[in-house]
Design an enzyme around this catalytic site. Structure first.
Site, mmCIF file in Angstrom:
data_model
loop_
_atom_site.group_PDB
_atom_site.id
_atom_site.type_symbol
_atom_site.label_atom_id
_atom_site.label_comp_id
_atom_site.label_asym_id
_atom_site.label_seq_id
_atom_site.Cartn_x
_atom_site.Cartn_y
_atom_site.Cartn_z
ATOM 1 N N ASP A 28 0.816 -1.209 0.000
ATOM 2 C CA ASP A 28 0.000 0.000 0.000
ATOM 3 C C ASP A 28 0.853 1.264 0.000
ATOM 4 O OD1 ASP A 28 0.794 -0.734 2.671
ATOM 5 O OD2 ASP A 28 -0.468 0.901 3.395
ATOM 6 N N GLU A 29 0.254 2.354 -0.429
ATOM 7 C CA GLU A 29 0.815 3.705 -0.327
ATOM 8 C C GLU A 29 2.218 3.823 -0.918
ATOM 9 O OE1 GLU A 29 -1.668 5.285 3.550
ATOM 10 O OE2 GLU A 29 0.304 4.426 3.897
#
Length: 330
Positions: free
Chosen positions: A316-317
């Site tokens: 993620d991210e």
């Protein structure tokens, strides 16, 4: 004392209502004594079942729950006495995954032996939890109300869990076990263990031991291989899967404290928010073979330590600015 049961016990003085509420719950209006119920396994050689029976025998012996709504009640009249709880498991399977059958049937008569039947040991664990919740103490007398009663129960959801982050906030093993206990009281079955992140690397690595040496908050805030195996077994004995998360390629600043050469945008200051969702910034440099080798070795090592079918890699991210300004990547 189990908080969920205590809260629900306040709602009724006529019968106990287990938590979560069973799929089918038929009960009547008789009250029976249950001074020291004995739990007995029928035709089972399962060490997991033996452990669960010992644990719930101890829980029942220790607890004397008096529902707050019943504080003014006197010792109730009883129509019979509970004998043994006979536990019968249909299969020897101890597989614990998304397909595990956790259903059970529990019958408590208006006197005599109760029966708990399940297809797997994990269904029996859920039934033992329900049985323990049905016991109440009123004016010094332990009873089961609402007998004869019949419960047929199964989970509404195959995945019932919580996520715990030990990278940003370290929790000692004792707290992790206490969490697993609380989960078992609520019939939850998955602990998503977010083991590492940008802030710290508390877990031992045999492949890259410097990760823990340089990445743990302190020598007292670490998990050894033995700790991890102990937590996995503790969860298994309660029907709880341990799913680990090792977040890559983002959220890896802490890796850069040991291997800065395989990183991009490591600890950019000021203006970290251009390169990361939260400080400190740092991502694996996907253009470098050494970074790929690191990721592969990490998965190979920890997928052997953690025994569940699921191994979470985060993903993620990921920040594109981080790589866009890295000369190796662009």
């Amino acid at each position: 004392m189990k908080v969920a049961v205590a809260l629900l016990g306040m709602l009724s003085c006529a019968a106990a209502f287990p938590w979560p509420y069973p799929a089918q719950f038929d009960h009547s209006n008789c009250t029976i004594k249950a001074d020291s119920p004995t739990i007995v396994a029928k035709n089972s050689g399962s060490a997991l079942l033996d452990s669960a029976i010992s644990r719930y025998t101890a829980i029942i012996a220790k607890e004397r729950f008096w529902p707050p709504a019943d504080y003014k009640l006197k010792k109730p009249e009883t129509t019979g006495t509970l004998g043994k709880l006979l536990v019968e498991v249909a299969t020897d399977s101890e597989d614990l995954n998304m397909e595990t059958d956790e259903s059970y049937t529990l019958d408590i008569p208006a006197g005599g032996d109760a029966t708990l039947k399940a297809n797997t040991v994990y269904g029996a664990m859920r039934g033992l939890e329900t049985f323990s919740q049905l016991l109440a103490t009123i004016d010094g007398q332990r009873v089961v109300r609402g007998t004869p009663l019949h419960i047929e129960d199964r989970p509404a959801l195959a995945h019932r869990g919580i996520s715990l982050d030990t990278a940003r906030n370290y929790y000692p093993v004792s707290d992790l076990k206490r969490t697993l206990d609380a989960m078992s009281y609520n019939k939850m079955n998955v602990l998503h263990w977010h083991v590492v992140d940008a802030q710290s690397w508390p877990i031992e690595s045999k492949t890259y031991p410097e990760l823990q040496t340089n990445g743990a908050y302190s020598v007292d805030m670490r998990y050894s291989y033995k700790d991890v195996s102990d937590i996995i077994q503790y969860g298994r004995e309660r029907g709880i899967r341990i799913i680990p998360e090792f977040d890559i390629p983002g959220h890896t600043f802490i890796v850069g404290q040991t291997f800065p050469k395989i990183m991009s945008c490591l600890d950019k200051q000021p203006g970290w928010d251009k390169y990361a969702a939260e400080p400190p910034s740092g991502q694996l440099n996907i253009a470098k073979p050494e970074a790929s080798e690191f990721a592969i070795e990490l998965v190979n090592e920890y997928s052997k330590l953690f025994t569940d079918d699921v191994f979470h890699l985060g993903g993620d991210e990921v920040n594109r600015n981080c790589w866009a300004e890295d000369p190796d990547v662009k």
